[in-house]
Design an enzyme around this catalytic site. Structure first.
Site, PDB file in Angstrom:
ATOM      1  N   SER A 126      -8.148   2.164   4.616  1.00 27.59           N
ATOM      2  CA  SER A 126      -7.451   0.880   4.724  1.00 27.59           C
ATOM      3  C   SER A 126      -7.071   0.590   6.170  1.00 27.59           C
ATOM      4  CB  SER A 126      -6.181   0.887   3.862  1.00 27.59           C
ATOM      5  OG  SER A 126      -6.489   1.076   2.499  1.00 27.59           O
ATOM      6  N   ILE A 127      -6.937  -0.698   6.476  1.00 25.89           N
ATOM      7  CA  ILE A 127      -6.539  -1.150   7.807  1.00 25.89           C
ATOM      8  C   ILE A 127      -5.462  -2.214   7.658  1.00 25.89           C
ATOM      9  CG2 ILE A 127      -7.274  -2.346   9.917  1.00 25.89           C
ATOM     10  CD1 ILE A 127     -10.096  -1.204   9.382  1.00 25.89           C
ATOM     11  N   GLY A 128      -4.394  -2.072   8.412  1.00 30.68           N
ATOM     12  CA  GLY A 128      -3.350  -3.092   8.472  1.00 30.68           C
ATOM     13  C   GLY A 128      -2.724  -3.044   9.850  1.00 30.68           C
TER      14      GLY A 128
ATOM     15  N   CYS B   6      -3.106  -3.220  -1.765  1.00 27.89           N
ATOM     16  CA  CYS B   6      -3.687  -4.272  -0.911  1.00 27.89           C
ATOM     17  C   CYS B   6      -4.011  -5.537  -1.696  1.00 27.89           C
ATOM     18  CB  CYS B   6      -4.929  -3.760  -0.185  1.00 27.89           C
ATOM     19  SG  CYS B   6      -4.638  -2.262   0.784  1.00 27.89           S
TER      20      CYS B   6
ATOM     21  N   THR C 137       0.845  -1.177   0.000  1.00 23.65           N
ATOM     22  CA  THR C 137       0.000   0.000   0.000  1.00 23.65           C
ATOM     23  C   THR C 137       0.889   1.239   0.000  1.00 23.65           C
ATOM     24  OG1 THR C 137      -1.974   1.031   0.970  1.00 23.65           O
ATOM     25  CG2 THR C 137      -0.259   0.288   2.497  1.00 23.65           C
TER      26      THR C 137
ATOM     27  N   ALA D  97      -5.540   4.066   7.617  1.00 19.70           N
ATOM     28  CA  ALA D  97      -5.186   5.215   6.776  1.00 19.70           C
ATOM     29  C   ALA D  97      -6.344   5.507   5.832  1.00 19.70           C
ATOM     30  CB  ALA D  97      -3.912   4.931   5.980  1.00 19.70           C
TER      31      ALA D  97
END
Length: 262
Positions: free
Chosen positions: A153-155, A185, A90, A168
């Site tokens: 987005s999630i990580g 992603c 990403t 983010a």
């Protein structure tokens, strides 16, 4: 709200990724050490920021994939960093809000799935209540404006029930050119969106952060207390060092140097 507040800090200049990751790791070490001495003696922390242009790889990618991507993306003016968060490649950069909650899930009695759900809920609530942006349901993690446009987005990485990395979302249009250089992603056919594009309004990251912070507070049921940077402490020293790194970094490219067709 839970009795112990979350300490937060908003950075006002885009940060280099590597030193920011090192700060997260240091906070994790502090939290773990203090928890071993006394179960509730450590602080939960929320870092809110932008990054200098950087692509990051997740732990689902192979060494060969990372090597090829690293060479290509460095050539267009961005950093490239392999990380231990979930997910795949990403982008982070100016015009994008990044939130790193460094929290103890054991303290909040949350599973990993419940924690990720809270991050997703915070973004969805922020988009609809602050900007009137309606998201759609998706089988993929994150927040989507449609089947082929992703806004948030999630990580995350969880070690010893302590969280790092985070979420983010794009505020301005500036990140979009950078996202067009990768299959973000690993989602083929999905492009990045931004709040400015969805609303037709010019919105700054500082203004957005001031609106997002209370939503994070409500979502997690925790008071947010600004870290007192006039005090001397381990956390304050680490933040000052990181801000000094950012000041020394100089200018960054506003767009990819040699755009590559997506």
């Amino acid at each position: 709200m839970a009795s112990r507040p979350i300490l937060f800090h908003i950075f006002h200049r885009p940060l280099p990724y590597g030193p920011t990751l090192a700060l997260q790791q240091k906070v994790h070490e502090f939290q773990l050490q203090r928890r071993r001495v006394s179960p509730d003696s450590h602080d939960d922390v929320l870092l809110l920021l932008e990054h200098r242009p950087v692509y990051t790889a997740g732990r689902r990618q192979t060494e060969d994939e990372v090597l090829v991507e690293s060479t290509r993306l460095k050539n267009i003016g961005a950093e490239f960093v392999a990380t231990q968060r979930g997910g795949q490649t990403t982008y982070h950069g100016p015009g994008q809000v990044v939130a790193y909650p460094l929290l103890d899930l054991r303290r909040m009695h949350l599973s990993i799935a419940q924690y990720i759900c809270k991050l997703q809920t915070a973004m969805k609530y922020h988009f609809i209540n602050t900007y009137g942006i309606q998201s759609v349901d998706s089988d993929n993690t994150g927040v989507f404006l449609s089947e082929d446009v992703k806004l948030g987005s999630i990580g995350v990485q969880i070690r010893h029930r302590l969280t790092s990395h985070g979420l983010a979302y794009n505020v301005t249009r500036e990140p979009l050119q950078w996202f067009n250089q990768v299959v973000a992603c690993g989602l083929t056919g999905v492009r990045a969106g931004c709040i400015a594009g969805a609303t037709g309004r010019d919105i700054s990251v500082p203004d957005d952060l001031n609106r997002f912070l209370p939503i994070m507070s409500r979502t997690f049921g925790r008071e947010m207390i600004n870290i007192n940077m006039e005090q001397d402490g381990q956390l304050q020293e680490l933040i000052r060092d990181l801000e000094a790194d950012a000041d020394r970094g100089g200018p960054w490219p506003a767009a990819p140097i040699s755009p590559i067709s997506s």
